[in-house]
Design a protein around this motif. Structure first.
Motif, mmCIF file in Angstrom:
data_model
loop_
_atom_site.group_PDB
_atom_site.id
_atom_site.type_symbol
_atom_site.label_atom_id
_atom_site.label_comp_id
_atom_site.label_asym_id
_atom_site.label_seq_id
_atom_site.Cartn_x
_atom_site.Cartn_y
_atom_site.Cartn_z
ATOM 1 N N LEU A 196 -8.208 0.548 2.951
ATOM 2 C CA LEU A 196 -9.214 0.387 4.002
ATOM 3 C C LEU A 196 -10.429 -0.376 3.487
ATOM 4 C CD1 LEU A 196 -10.142 1.170 6.922
ATOM 5 C CD2 LEU A 196 -11.413 3.010 5.833
ATOM 6 N N LEU A 197 -10.875 -0.054 2.274
ATOM 7 C CA LEU A 197 -12.053 -0.732 1.723
ATOM 8 C C LEU A 197 -11.805 -2.230 1.580
ATOM 9 C CD1 LEU A 197 -13.081 1.885 -0.988
ATOM 10 C CD2 LEU A 197 -14.164 1.500 1.235
ATOM 11 N N ASN A 198 -10.575 -2.597 1.237
ATOM 12 C CA ASN A 198 -10.236 -4.017 1.175
ATOM 13 C C ASN A 198 -10.254 -4.652 2.563
ATOM 14 O OD1 ASN A 198 -7.433 -5.920 1.356
ATOM 15 N ND2 ASN A 198 -8.956 -6.495 -0.178
ATOM 16 N N HIS A 199 -9.708 -3.936 3.540
ATOM 17 C CA HIS A 199 -9.681 -4.450 4.911
ATOM 18 C C HIS A 199 -11.096 -4.679 5.444
ATOM 19 C CE1 HIS A 199 -8.177 -5.035 8.981
ATOM 20 N NE2 HIS A 199 -9.031 -4.128 9.418
ATOM 21 N N LYS A 200 -12.041 -3.840 5.022
ATOM 22 C CA LYS A 200 -13.433 -3.944 5.469
ATOM 23 C C LYS A 200 -14.249 -4.897 4.592
ATOM 24 C CE LYS A 200 -13.331 -0.715 8.742
ATOM 25 N NZ LYS A 200 -13.618 -1.017 10.174
ATOM 26 N N ILE A 202 -15.038 -4.577 1.557
ATOM 27 C CA ILE A 202 -15.885 -3.849 0.613
ATOM 28 C C ILE A 202 -15.326 -3.996 -0.795
ATOM 29 C CG2 ILE A 202 -16.749 -1.563 -0.031
ATOM 30 C CD1 ILE A 202 -16.640 -0.888 3.004
ATOM 31 N N LEU A 203 -14.005 -3.842 -0.930
ATOM 32 C CA LEU A 203 -13.313 -4.168 -2.174
ATOM 33 C C LEU A 203 -12.600 -5.502 -1.975
ATOM 34 C CD1 LEU A 203 -11.494 -0.951 -3.501
ATOM 35 C CD2 LEU A 203 -13.558 -2.030 -4.373
ATOM 36 N N ILE A 204 -12.956 -6.480 -2.765
ATOM 37 C CA ILE A 204 -12.341 -7.802 -2.658
ATOM 38 C C ILE A 204 -11.334 -7.957 -3.794
ATOM 39 C CG2 ILE A 204 -12.741 -10.277 -2.470
ATOM 40 C CD1 ILE A 204 -14.109 -8.588 -0.299
ATOM 41 N N TYR A 205 -10.071 -8.078 -3.460
ATOM 42 C CA TYR A 205 -9.023 -8.215 -4.469
ATOM 43 C C TYR A 205 -8.897 -9.673 -4.906
ATOM 44 C CZ TYR A 205 -7.266 -3.584 -3.051
ATOM 45 O OH TYR A 205 -7.132 -2.248 -2.784
ATOM 46 N N ARG A 206 -8.586 -9.875 -6.177
ATOM 47 C CA ARG A 206 -8.219 -11.208 -6.635
ATOM 48 C C ARG A 206 -6.994 -11.674 -5.848
ATOM 49 N NH1 ARG A 206 -8.298 -8.538 -11.508
ATOM 50 N NH2 ARG A 206 -6.028 -8.769 -11.570
ATOM 51 N N GLU A 207 -6.878 -12.967 -5.662
ATOM 52 C CA GLU A 207 -5.795 -13.499 -4.835
ATOM 53 C C GLU A 207 -4.425 -13.137 -5.399
ATOM 54 O OE1 GLU A 207 -4.398 -14.788 -1.475
ATOM 55 O OE2 GLU A 207 -6.543 -14.825 -1.895
ATOM 56 N N ASP A 208 -4.274 -13.188 -6.731
ATOM 57 C CA ASP A 208 -2.970 -12.861 -7.317
ATOM 58 C C ASP A 208 -2.632 -11.382 -7.125
ATOM 59 O OD1 ASP A 208 -5.094 -12.252 -9.111
ATOM 60 O OD2 ASP A 208 -3.677 -12.100 -10.768
ATOM 61 N N LEU A 209 -3.633 -10.512 -7.199
ATOM 62 C CA LEU A 209 -3.408 -9.083 -6.975
ATOM 63 C C LEU A 209 -3.056 -8.832 -5.514
ATOM 64 C CD1 LEU A 209 -3.424 -6.120 -7.790
ATOM 65 C CD2 LEU A 209 -5.913 -6.111 -7.504
ATOM 66 N N LEU A 210 -3.758 -9.490 -4.613
ATOM 67 C CA LEU A 210 -3.485 -9.315 -3.185
ATOM 68 C C LEU A 210 -2.059 -9.746 -2.857
ATOM 69 C CD1 LEU A 210 -4.710 -8.400 -0.523
ATOM 70 C CD2 LEU A 210 -5.535 -10.736 -0.161
ATOM 71 N N GLU A 211 -1.585 -10.804 -3.495
ATOM 72 C CA GLU A 211 -0.214 -11.261 -3.262
ATOM 73 C C GLU A 211 0.796 -10.243 -3.765
ATOM 74 O OE1 GLU A 211 1.127 -13.920 -1.554
ATOM 75 O OE2 GLU A 211 -0.958 -13.929 -0.838
ATOM 76 N N ARG A 212 0.514 -9.641 -4.909
ATOM 77 C CA ARG A 212 1.413 -8.594 -5.422
ATOM 78 C C ARG A 212 1.488 -7.433 -4.440
ATOM 79 N NH1 ARG A 212 -0.291 -6.784 -11.305
ATOM 80 N NH2 ARG A 212 1.641 -5.574 -11.141
#
Length: 284
Positions: A196-200, A202-212
């Protein structure tokens, strides 16, 4: 029931088919089976209903791995069954030897204080509650406050015991004694909250992590990305609570503690993209 089933409240994805989770038949609606944590908790309800749960009543149901498998029978096989078996046997043994078989005596030893309860759980039940610790090397640039290693004591399941108990204690008409000190807990680090924090944003994931995560690749326990996700949730919640409670004391009726915040994050997190990160673990 809260203390006992929180010990095995972890890891429900069917890793051969990550979009699926452990599921149990819903006796009220065959088209909507219970899934995930709700399915696991239903196994306890199915076995005990409103009866008091003690070490003595648990022991025959977890005497062998086959008995444990039968207890958690569902529409598919619950992940990490052997780990659940070992953990339940530790819970039974400690309750018998230290707490006269009664989980409520653990709360009594903690003097009905949420932080002390977490301390008691992690020290007395090292496998069930005490092993949720991760470590990273300290930043290489010079010494980090004199430490060469950073230690993250998440203790998610132990904190969950306090939260779930408190939720029931605060229900209208409850005879349970509420816990003090719940406001000292700021996060219960699982996989739905960072989702949820990423969706909002608030937590921004690195692009490579988000792809995983989007491709449902395994993120192993204790690897840096997994620790960062959980630690980031702790920091984010700290600042969210600080902002919500600016100028308020814990006794104020508008004061937010982790109980409503975690509930909002967990329930909302189940309904947002992308999927949660996949980690085979007994921690959450």
């Amino acid at each position: 029931m809260v203390l006992v089933n929180s010990a095995v409240n972890f890891c429900y994805p069917i890793f051969e088919n990550p979009s699926d989770k452990f599921a149990v038949q819903n006796p009220q609606d065959s088209q909507k089976p219970f899934r995930g944590a709700v399915a696991m908790q239903h196994c306890f309800w199915r076995a005990f209903g409103e009866d008091k749960i003690t070490a003595s009543s648990l022991e025959p149901r977890f005497a062998t791995l086959q008995k444990t498998s039968e207890f958690f029978r569902g529409l598919n096989k619950i992940p990490l069954l052997e780990h659940r078996h070992w953990i339940m046997n530790e819970v039974i043994e400690v309750l018998e030897k230290r707490y006269n078989s009664d989980p409520l005596n653990v709360y009594e030893e903690a003097d009905w204080d949420a932080v002390l309860l977490v301390d008691v759980l992690v020290s007395e039940f090292p496998q069930a509650f005490g092993d949720d610790i991760s470590r990273l090397p300290a930043p290489a640039k010079g010494e980090y406050l004199g430490f060469s290693e950073l230690e993250f004591r998440f203790f998610k399941k132990a904190k969950l015991v306090a939260l779930l108990y408190q939720g029931r204690a605060l229900e209208k008409g409850s005879n349970l004694r509420p816990l003090s000190g719940v406001h000292h807990i700021v996060a219960v680090e699982d996989y739905q909250i960072p989702r949820l924090l990423n969706h909002k944003n608030i937590l921004i994931y690195r692009e490579d992590l988000l792809e995983r995560i989007k491709n449902q690749k395994i993120i192993h326990r204790h690897e840096q990305a997994e620790i960062e996700i959980r630690a980031g949730s702790t920091v984010a919640n700290y600042y969210i609570l600080e902002e919500l409670n600016r100028g308020l004391e814990p006794a104020h009726p508008d004061y937010w503690d982790i109980l409503p915040l975690d509930a909002a994050e967990w329930f909302d997190g189940r309904a947002v993209p992308p999927p949660h990160h996949l980690t085979p673990t007994t921690a959450y």
